[in-house]
Design a protein around this motif. Structure first.
Motif, PDB file in Angstrom:
ATOM      1  N   VAL A  71      14.462   5.751   1.744  1.00  0.00           N
ATOM      2  CA  VAL A  71      15.194   4.879   1.550  1.00  0.00           C
ATOM      3  C   VAL A  71      13.811   3.639   2.124  1.00  0.00           C
ATOM      4  O   VAL A  71      14.057   2.113   1.824  1.00  0.00           O
ATOM      5  CB  VAL A  71      16.754   4.347   3.073  1.00  0.00           C
ATOM      6  N   VAL A  72      12.493   4.002   2.452  1.00  0.00           N
ATOM      7  CA  VAL A  72      12.007   2.974   2.612  1.00  0.00           C
ATOM      8  C   VAL A  72      10.745   2.825   2.054  1.00  0.00           C
ATOM      9  O   VAL A  72       9.878   1.898   1.469  1.00  0.00           O
ATOM     10  CB  VAL A  72      10.496   3.372   4.676  1.00  0.00           C
ATOM     11  N   ARG A  73      10.508   4.081   1.180  1.00  0.00           N
ATOM     12  CA  ARG A  73       9.586   3.829  -0.014  1.00  0.00           C
ATOM     13  C   ARG A  73      10.478   3.180  -1.345  1.00  0.00           C
ATOM     14  O   ARG A  73      10.082   1.690  -1.981  1.00  0.00           O
ATOM     15  CB  ARG A  73       9.657   5.054  -1.251  1.00  0.00           C
ATOM     16  N   GLU A  74      11.506   3.288  -1.229  1.00  0.00           N
ATOM     17  CA  GLU A  74      12.530   1.810  -2.251  1.00  0.00           C
ATOM     18  C   GLU A  74      12.425   0.276  -1.567  1.00  0.00           C
ATOM     19  O   GLU A  74      11.944  -0.582  -2.557  1.00  0.00           O
ATOM     20  CB  GLU A  74      13.939   2.430  -1.877  1.00  0.00           C
ATOM     21  N   TYR A  75      12.287   0.567  -0.889  1.00  0.00           N
ATOM     22  CA  TYR A  75      11.808  -1.364  -0.040  1.00  0.00           C
ATOM     23  C   TYR A  75      10.807  -1.720  -0.189  1.00  0.00           C
ATOM     24  O   TYR A  75      11.029  -2.766  -0.964  1.00  0.00           O
ATOM     25  CB  TYR A  75      11.794  -1.243   1.764  1.00  0.00           C
ATOM     26  N   ASP A 127       0.849  -1.315  -0.013  1.00  0.00           N
ATOM     27  CA  ASP A 127      -0.049  -0.200  -0.142  1.00  0.00           C
ATOM     28  C   ASP A 127       0.809   1.283  -0.102  1.00  0.00           C
ATOM     29  O   ASP A 127       1.851   1.594   0.964  1.00  0.00           O
ATOM     30  CB  ASP A 127      -1.026  -0.272   1.045  1.00  0.00           C
ATOM     31  N   ASP A 128       0.494   2.161  -0.801  1.00  0.00           N
ATOM     32  CA  ASP A 128       1.283   3.697  -0.560  1.00  0.00           C
ATOM     33  C   ASP A 128       1.053   4.542  -0.110  1.00  0.00           C
ATOM     34  O   ASP A 128       1.286   5.606   0.321  1.00  0.00           O
ATOM     35  CB  ASP A 128       1.087   3.282  -2.341  1.00  0.00           C
ATOM     36  N   THR A 154       3.514   8.700   1.576  1.00  0.00           N
ATOM     37  CA  THR A 154       4.467   9.688   1.095  1.00  0.00           C
ATOM     38  C   THR A 154       5.549  10.441   2.051  1.00  0.00           C
ATOM     39  O   THR A 154       6.323  10.405   1.276  1.00  0.00           O
ATOM     40  CB  THR A 154       2.980  10.423   0.731  1.00  0.00           C
ATOM     41  N   ASP A 155       5.035  10.179   3.395  1.00  0.00           N
ATOM     42  CA  ASP A 155       5.594  10.676   3.843  1.00  0.00           C
ATOM     43  C   ASP A 155       7.311  10.372   4.781  1.00  0.00           C
ATOM     44  O   ASP A 155       8.245  10.995   5.115  1.00  0.00           O
ATOM     45  CB  ASP A 155       5.146  12.134   5.018  1.00  0.00           C
ATOM     46  N   GLU A 156       7.297   9.235   4.326  1.00  0.00           N
ATOM     47  CA  GLU A 156       8.229   8.452   4.629  1.00  0.00           C
ATOM     48  C   GLU A 156       9.798   8.168   3.949  1.00  0.00           C
ATOM     49  O   GLU A 156       9.819   9.448   2.626  1.00  0.00           O
ATOM     50  CB  GLU A 156       7.725   6.737   4.459  1.00  0.00           C
ATOM     51  N   PRO A 157      10.941   8.647   4.693  1.00  0.00           N
ATOM     52  CA  PRO A 157      12.110   8.443   4.070  1.00  0.00           C
ATOM     53  C   PRO A 157      12.389   7.859   2.049  1.00  0.00           C
ATOM     54  O   PRO A 157      11.807   7.141   2.297  1.00  0.00           O
ATOM     55  CB  PRO A 157      12.869   8.089   5.230  1.00  0.00           C
TER      56      PRO A 157
END
Length: 188
Positions: free
Chosen positions: A71-75, A61-62, A66-69
């Motif tokens: 590195v977290v979005r990349e994971y 789930d995206d 949205t407000d995560e760093p």
């Protein structure tokens, strides 16, 4: 041929979760998250028990990312790109892409999956991980030892099983987490 890698964040006293089921003490900082991103980038298929899958499916789930760093979005992107097999006799359906359910853990099917895979595989979850160890399927352990003791809970490694290991690599993160990577020589 792919290797089956058991990977986990664990407490210094050897637990994945404390007695209440919490693992908030193992939430990675940016440096540790980047390590897991690099590790997971080489995984083609992840094998999960039901509870581990239910924990991990948040990455599909995206909305919360949205407000995560970065590195977290990349994971999340890396996790979505991997195939997933969930071992569960109770789960009726999956809610994530590239995911299938298997009703029972079949060691021969996992051996076949390893033999035919071009990428490594990971396995996560206490019960399913113990089954893989007992059947001699795990090739490596990647453990991040968190600088905390929790006094009890779910053990990270199977009880009643001897594992002979060979240290392949190790390291230390700035937050005190220790990285250990071992080859599994045999399980008895």
């Amino acid at each position: 041929m792919g290797k089956l890698i058991y990977a986990a964040n664990i407490s210094l006293d050897g637990y994945l979760e404390d007695e209440t089921g919490s693992f908030d003490w193992s939430v990675p900082d940016e440096e540790v998250h980047a390590f897991w991103n690099e590790h997971e980038r080489h995984i083609g298929t992840s094998l999960y028990g039901r509870r581990m899958y239910e924990t991990m499916r948040v990455w599909e789930d995206d909305d919360w990312l949205t407000d995560e760093p970065a590195v977290v979005r990349e994971y999340a992107r890396i996790w979505r790109d991997a195939d997933k097999v969930v071992y569960s006799s109770t789960l009726d359906e999956v809610s994530t892409a590239r995911t299938r359910i298997e009703r029972t853990f079949d060691p021969e099917a996992v051996r076949w999956l390893k033999d035919t895979s071009e990428a490594d595989l990971s396995i996560g979850g206490v019960s399913i991980g113990a089954e893989a160890f007992r059947h001699g399927l795990v090739d490596e352990c990647v453990l991040l030892l968190c600088p905390v003791t929790v006094g009890g809970g779910k053990p990270a490694l199977p009880r009643g099983l001897r594992l002979d290991l060979e240290l392949l690599d190790h390291g230390r993160f700035r937050n005190g987490v220790i990285y250990l990577r071992h080859a599994v020589r045999n399980a008895t």
